[in-house]
Design an enzyme around this catalytic site. Structure first.
Site, short mmCIF file in Angstrom:
data_model
loop_
_atom_site.label_atom_id
_atom_site.label_comp_id
_atom_site.label_asym_id
_atom_site.label_seq_id
_atom_site.Cartn_x
_atom_site.Cartn_y
_atom_site.Cartn_z
N ASN A 7 0.87 -1.17 0.00
CA ASN A 7 0.00 0.00 0.00
C ASN A 7 0.91 1.22 0.00
OD1 ASN A 7 -1.43 2.34 0.98
ND2 ASN A 7 -3.11 1.00 1.55
N ASN A 9 0.13 4.43 -0.32
CA ASN A 9 -0.39 5.71 0.19
C ASN A 9 0.02 6.85 -0.74
OD1 ASN A 9 -1.75 7.50 1.82
ND2 ASN A 9 -0.12 7.65 3.35
N GLU A 35 -3.65 1.87 -3.23
CA GLU A 35 -3.65 3.32 -3.00
C GLU A 35 -2.61 4.03 -3.88
OE1 GLU A 35 -5.26 5.49 0.53
OE2 GLU A 35 -4.04 4.00 1.56
N TYR A 109 -7.79 -3.41 -2.57
CA TYR A 109 -7.75 -2.44 -1.48
C TYR A 109 -9.13 -2.42 -0.84
CZ TYR A 109 -7.42 2.11 0.86
OH TYR A 109 -7.44 3.12 1.79
N ASP A 149 -4.29 -4.55 1.08
CA ASP A 149 -4.64 -3.95 2.36
C ASP A 149 -6.09 -4.32 2.63
OD1 ASP A 149 -5.30 -2.38 4.49
OD2 ASP A 149 -4.76 -0.48 3.55
N ASN A 151 -7.47 -3.96 5.64
CA ASN A 151 -7.95 -3.04 6.69
C ASN A 151 -8.61 -3.76 7.86
OD1 ASN A 151 -7.37 -0.17 6.44
ND2 ASN A 151 -8.34 -0.31 4.42
N ASP A 246 3.12 4.77 4.99
CA ASP A 246 2.72 4.39 6.35
C ASP A 246 2.53 2.88 6.44
OD1 ASP A 246 0.50 4.64 4.68
OD2 ASP A 246 -0.83 5.38 6.26
N HIS A 247 2.56 2.19 5.30
CA HIS A 247 2.55 0.73 5.23
C HIS A 247 3.95 0.24 4.84
CE1 HIS A 247 -1.94 0.04 5.02
NE2 HIS A 247 -1.87 1.34 4.78
#
Length: 256
Positions: A7, A9, A35, A109, A149, A151, A246-247
């Site tokens: 991911n 981001n 993303e 995602y 991801d 989540n 951030d991943h």
């Protein structure tokens, strides 16, 4: 065969942070990106097209600069599929599938519900809607690698602060029970947990506070495989460094 799931981001942001430099050192066959946060025409330059790889994208049409998935592959797929038939999901740019013979590699995602009740309700609807699709895939006889991801954390080992997150999206009992059913009743395989039964590694950290420095993370990025691939899982690694997003990228090696 080596597959990377990441991911980004924002793929343009991750590229500036050195993602494709890192990727070039991995000797990977396929990369599944989530993303991208871009439209395909914004990812045409050489910076985004590593030598030796083809690239396929599914952008969000509902909102530019949002969501988006991609697959990079050394081998030309036999077929690319960019939707599952539900406009609410497909138009957010959440699914792309590359088919290679009897193998399907998917970059997906899954929605987050962290922004509030409306999106959490949508996430629950997505879980209900995709469950029979996942059952159909298992019954098809094809091999599947679903990268992405999701989540959702699955167990206590997959999140640093288990107790305090029980009422937060991504760690809700209903979400974890859904993964329980996929893994323990339907037969889908969490590649990381199969290879690291006692592992306590994370793939995502909040950008608030010192979460990453203190390793207060969540494991929400998976390569989920169909049962026929279980015995072909060789090794895996999560790469928190260099910090590309951030991943962290999640890499799995498969026996040919």
């Amino acid at each position: 065969m080596r597959i990377v799931s990441f991911n980004a981001n924002g793929l343009r942001s991750a590229t500036k942070k050195g993602f494709f430099d890192w990727f070039g050192q991995q000797d990977a066959d396929i990369a599944c990106i989530q993303e991208t946060k871009a439209q395909e025409h914004q990812l045409q330059g050489a910076d985004y097209r590593p030598a030796g790889y083809g690239a396929w994208f599914r952008d969000a049409t509902t909102k530019k600069g949002y969501s988006g998935v991609a697959i990079y592959s050394r081998r030309e797929p036999d077929e690319i599929i960019t939707g599952l038939g539900w406009e609410d999901f497909d138009e957010e740019g959440r699914f792309i599938e590359a088919r290679f013979g009897n193998l399907s590699v998917i970059s997906m995602y899954f929605p987050s519900g962290s922004s509030g009740e409306v999106r959490q309700g949508y996430k629950f609807r997505c879980m209900d809607w995709i469950t029979p699709i996942l059952e159909q895939w298992l019954a098809s006889g094809r091999d599947y690698v679903i990268c992405g991801d999701w989540n959702i954390v699955h167990t206590r080992r997959d999140i640093r602060n288990w107790t305090s997150n029980q009422k937060n999206s991504g760690c809700l009992p209903e979400e974890r029970a859904w993964l329980d059913k996929l893994f323990h009743e339907h037969g889908w395989v969490d590649s990381y947990r199969h290879l690291r039964p006692e592992g306590e590694d994370y793939t995502w950290w909040s950008q608030r506070g010192q979460a990453r420095a203190k390793n207060v993370g969540w494991r929400i990025d998976y390569q989920v495989v169909s049962p026929g691939l279980r015995d072909r899982l060789v090794d895996c690694a999560i790469h928190p460094e260099p910090k590309l997003s951030d991943h962290a990228p999640y890499v799995v090696d498969y026996r040919e």
